[in-house]
Design an enzyme around this catalytic site. Sequence first.
Site, short mmCIF file in Angstrom:
data_model
loop_
_atom_site.label_atom_id
_atom_site.label_comp_id
_atom_site.label_asym_id
_atom_site.label_seq_id
_atom_site.Cartn_x
_atom_site.Cartn_y
_atom_site.Cartn_z
CB SER A 102 -0.96 -0.09 1.21
OG SER A 102 -1.86 0.93 0.85
CG ASP A 241 -3.09 -0.89 -2.16
OD1 ASP A 241 -2.91 0.65 -1.61
OD2 ASP A 241 -2.92 -1.93 -1.78
#
Length: 444
Positions: A102, A241
Site C-alpha cells: 500500500s 495500491d
Amino acid sequence: MARLFGTDGVRGLANDELTPELALAVTASAARVLAAHDRSHRPVAVVGRDPRASGEMLESAVVAGLTSAGADVLRLGVLPTPAVAYLVADLDVDLGVMISASHNPMADNGIKLFGEGGHKLPDGIEDEIEAGLHTAATRPTGAQIGRVSDVDDALDRYVSHLVEATPASLTGLRIVVDCAHGASSIAAPEAYRKAGAEVIAVNAAPDGININDNCGSTHPESLRAAVAEYGADLGIAHDGDADRCLAVDADGELVDGDQILAVLAVGMAEAGELAGGTLVATVMSNLGLHLAMRDKNIAVRTTAVGDRYVLEELRAGGYSLGGEQSGHVVLPGYATTGDGLLTALRLMSRLGETGRSLRELAGVMRRLPQVLVNVPVTDKTTATESPTVRDAVEAVSAELGDEGRVLLRPSGTEQLVRVMVEAPLVETAQVAADRLAGVVSSVC
C-alpha cells in the site's frame, strides 16, 4: 506469539520478514483451506501486484504456492488492490491475492487475500490459514497440480466497471492525478479520461523503486504544485495500491478522507442513496465531520480504526457509505473494499452534478484542529484503564464541551498510548493533549 495476519493482510520488509518462502506457504495454505471448505471444484485464484521490485519475486512465490496446493492461477499483472477484489467477483473465482504494501516504503511488501465475491477473509479463515502453516499436507501430483494463465483484459474489465459506476460526465473538468508511481499509473488516467475529464498524470512512471517516494497520498506537496501549474480544477492523490484517495482543490488546499466522506454523504442523501441516512466512520474521524453530518440530519456510526472494521459495520447495517480520514472510502454498492479510483470518480461527479468547485463542496465540513501525541508506556492496557487517566479525560472533555473531543487508544503494535484531542484552536488542542499525555506517562 503475534498473529501473522494484521488488519490488512501479511506485511513486512520484503525478503526479510516477508520472504518468498512465507509467501509460498501462506498462499498454499490458503488454497488448501478453501478447498477443504468447498470440495465441489478445483480452486481458482487471481493474483495481482503493485509495481514495487519485490513484487516480481513474491508473485512467483505466490503462484508456486497456489499451484502446488492444486489451485489454478489467473495472473492479472500490475493493478490496483480494488481491481483485484473486483475481478474475484467478475471472474467468479474463489480467491484473490494482492501483493502490495500500500502506502509503505518501497522496501516493504505485503499479501492481501480476498475470498468469494471479493470480500476480505473473516478472521476465522485467516486463523485456519495460519494454522495450516504448521501442518503437514499432501501435495498433488500429475494433472492435479494447478495451472497458470494470464488475464489479458483485466485492466479493461476494471476500467469499464469504474466508468459505469460514474453517475455524471466529467466533461469540462481538468484534473491532475498523482499515481504515486504505483498500481494506478495506467488505470487511473485511463478511467478518468474515459469518464470525460482532461487528465494530467504525474508520478505515473513506476520503475519498481520509486513507488510512494515523496509522492502520492502521503506526500501531496507535488500535487499541490501541479494543480497550480496546470490551472486544474482539482487534484487527486492515490497511494501505491490505489485503495486511497485524497484531493487538492484549485487553491491547493488538501481535502482529506473525512471531507470527501462529507461531500459524498450529502450528495447521496440528496439522491436518496444513503442507506439508513447513515455514514460509517472510525473513532479517528474529525469532530468536524460529526458536526457537519448532524447539521444535515445524517447519522454517523463509528468503528475501530481500520478499513476492515468499517467494512464489517457497513455489511452488518446494510449501509452504503463509509471510510477513514486517510482516504479509504468504501461504497458497498459498487465495491467490496476501499477503492481510490471509484472514490475520485464519485467525488468528481459531484462537481459535475452541482457545477460547484471542490472548495465549495468541501466547505460543508469545517475540519477542527487535531493533535495526536504518542506516549511511551510500560503497559498500555494499565495506562488506558487507570482511574486517574479516566478522570483526567473526563475533566478535559468537560472543558472542551461540544466543540472539542478527546480520544485515548492503545497502539495495536507498540507499547504506546495515543492521545488525540480536537478543539476549535490548535493551541487549545495542544495544551490539552500535552496535559493528558503527562497524566498517562505518570501512571505507567
